[in-house]
Scaffold this active site. Structure first.
Site, mmCIF file in Angstrom:
data_model
loop_
_atom_site.group_PDB
_atom_site.id
_atom_site.type_symbol
_atom_site.label_atom_id
_atom_site.label_comp_id
_atom_site.label_asym_id
_atom_site.label_seq_id
_atom_site.Cartn_x
_atom_site.Cartn_y
_atom_site.Cartn_z
ATOM 1 C CB SER A 156 -0.700 -0.124 1.167
ATOM 2 O OG SER A 156 -1.452 1.295 1.606
ATOM 3 C CE1 TYR A 169 -4.193 -2.383 4.931
ATOM 4 C CE2 TYR A 169 -3.402 -0.027 4.793
ATOM 5 C CZ TYR A 169 -3.814 -1.087 4.248
ATOM 6 O OH TYR A 169 -4.183 -1.323 2.806
HETATM 7 C C1 BGC Z 1 -6.190 1.386 2.038
HETATM 8 C C2 BGC Z 1 -7.401 2.322 1.365
HETATM 9 C C3 BGC Z 1 -6.976 3.452 1.370
HETATM 10 C C4 BGC Z 1 -5.568 3.980 0.689
HETATM 11 C C5 BGC Z 1 -5.148 5.440 0.304
HETATM 12 C C6 BGC Z 1 -5.080 1.743 0.952
HETATM 13 O O1 BGC Z 1 -3.934 1.001 1.552
HETATM 14 O O2 BGC Z 1 -6.534 -0.028 1.887
HETATM 15 O O3 BGC Z 1 -8.330 1.999 2.243
HETATM 16 O O4 BGC Z 1 -7.991 4.526 0.592
HETATM 17 O O5 BGC Z 1 -4.804 2.910 0.887
HETATM 18 O O6 BGC Z 1 -5.367 5.780 1.859
#
Ligand code: BGC
Length: 271
Positions: A156, A169
């Site tokens: 991410s 996360y």
């Molecule tokens: C998340 C999303 C979020 C995006 C940008 C991703 O890793 O799962 O929920 O919109 O990051 O912030």
């Protein structure tokens, strides 16, 4: 139809003919798009899911309708036994495993001062430990594979961008980044390439609460230089490239697919 008109985003090369793939969390969102794309390019795909078997069956049926090979496998990626059983079955049914996409993931919102330990543990377990387990078990097969293998970890932008309310996360995704690089280093001389794709805001069920709310969407778009959310297919195409021989010399890399979200959008206009 001229050649020019023929080139549409839905037209794909068949760069993965004969490859055998496992995609975790493949019954929805980004995982679903990745599974469909790998199949379109010729791979047989094991569709991992943990809940909602119907959605997994739909992906399998769509792949079969297109002439591809797929089956659904229920497994909790945090369970050693279940991961072993799933990877054993994929390798058995397909005759081996060439591609693993670690896509399964989850996020929950908790301000740091209130984050319960079990919420922390759950996210670290699914997003990081699950990816470790699947990568290790898949890589054990791949190193014995004549043609090696490719592992792609879906991280991410939050592997580098801190995100309030999501300490677990962000820690998991940053951990996946270093795990990707470290195992890429360890496996490079055994023909196994390991890379990650770092998506930005992709419209999927995981963030529906944000994009389905007009104010939430407006706030989100201010953080994206491309001024739009991404589509799951725009992640799938990057993953397919990394799995293919076109990326044969790429290992330990991170490919951001985020419309510029990680480029400090506030600095766009100088000042
Ligand atoms: C998340 C999303 C979020 C995006 C940008 C991703 O890793 O799962 O929920 O919109 O990051 O912030």
């Amino acid at each position: 139809m001229s050649d020019q008109e023929n080139v549409t985003p839905t037209q794909t090369a068949r760069r993965l003919e004969g490859r055998r793939a496992l995609v975790t969390g493949a019954n929805s969102g980004i995982g679903r798009a990745i599974a469909l794309r790998l199949a379109q390019e010729g791979a047989s795909v094991c569709i991992n899911f943990v809940v909602n078997p119907q959605a997994a069956d739909e992906v399998v049926n769509e792949i079969k309708a297109g002439g591809g090979k797929a089956f659904a496998a229920q497994a909790d990626v945090t369970s050693e036994e279940q991961v072993d059983a799933m990877i054993g079955r994929a390798a058995g049914d397909f005759g081996g495993l060439d591609i693993l996409v670690n896509n399964a993931g989850m996020e929950t919102h908790h301000p740091f001062l209130e984050m319960p330990l079990d919420a922390w543990r759950k996210v670290i377990d699914v997003d990081l430990t699950g990816a470790f387990l699947c990568a290790q078990r898949a890589a054990r097969l791949m190193v014995k594979n004549e043609r090696g293998g490719a592992i792609v970890n879906i991280t991410s932008v939050h592997q580098i961008i801190p995100w309030g309310g999501f300490a677990h996360y962000c820690a998991a995704k940053a951990g996946m980044d270093m795990m990707t690089k470290t195992i890429a280093l360890e496996l490079a001389n055994q023909k196994v390439r390991v890379n990650s794709v770092a998506p930005g805001a992709i419209a999927t069920p995981i963030n529906r609460n944000v994009w389905s709310d007009p104010q939430g969407l407006k706030d989100l778009l201010r953080k994206i230089p491309s001024e739009r959310m991404g589509q799951p297919e725009e992640i799938a195409s990057v993953v397919a490239f990394l799995c293919s021989d076109e990326a044969s010399y790429v290992t330990g890399a991170v490919l951001y697919a985020d419309g510029g979200m990680a480029l400090y959008p506030e600095f766009m206009h100088g000042g």
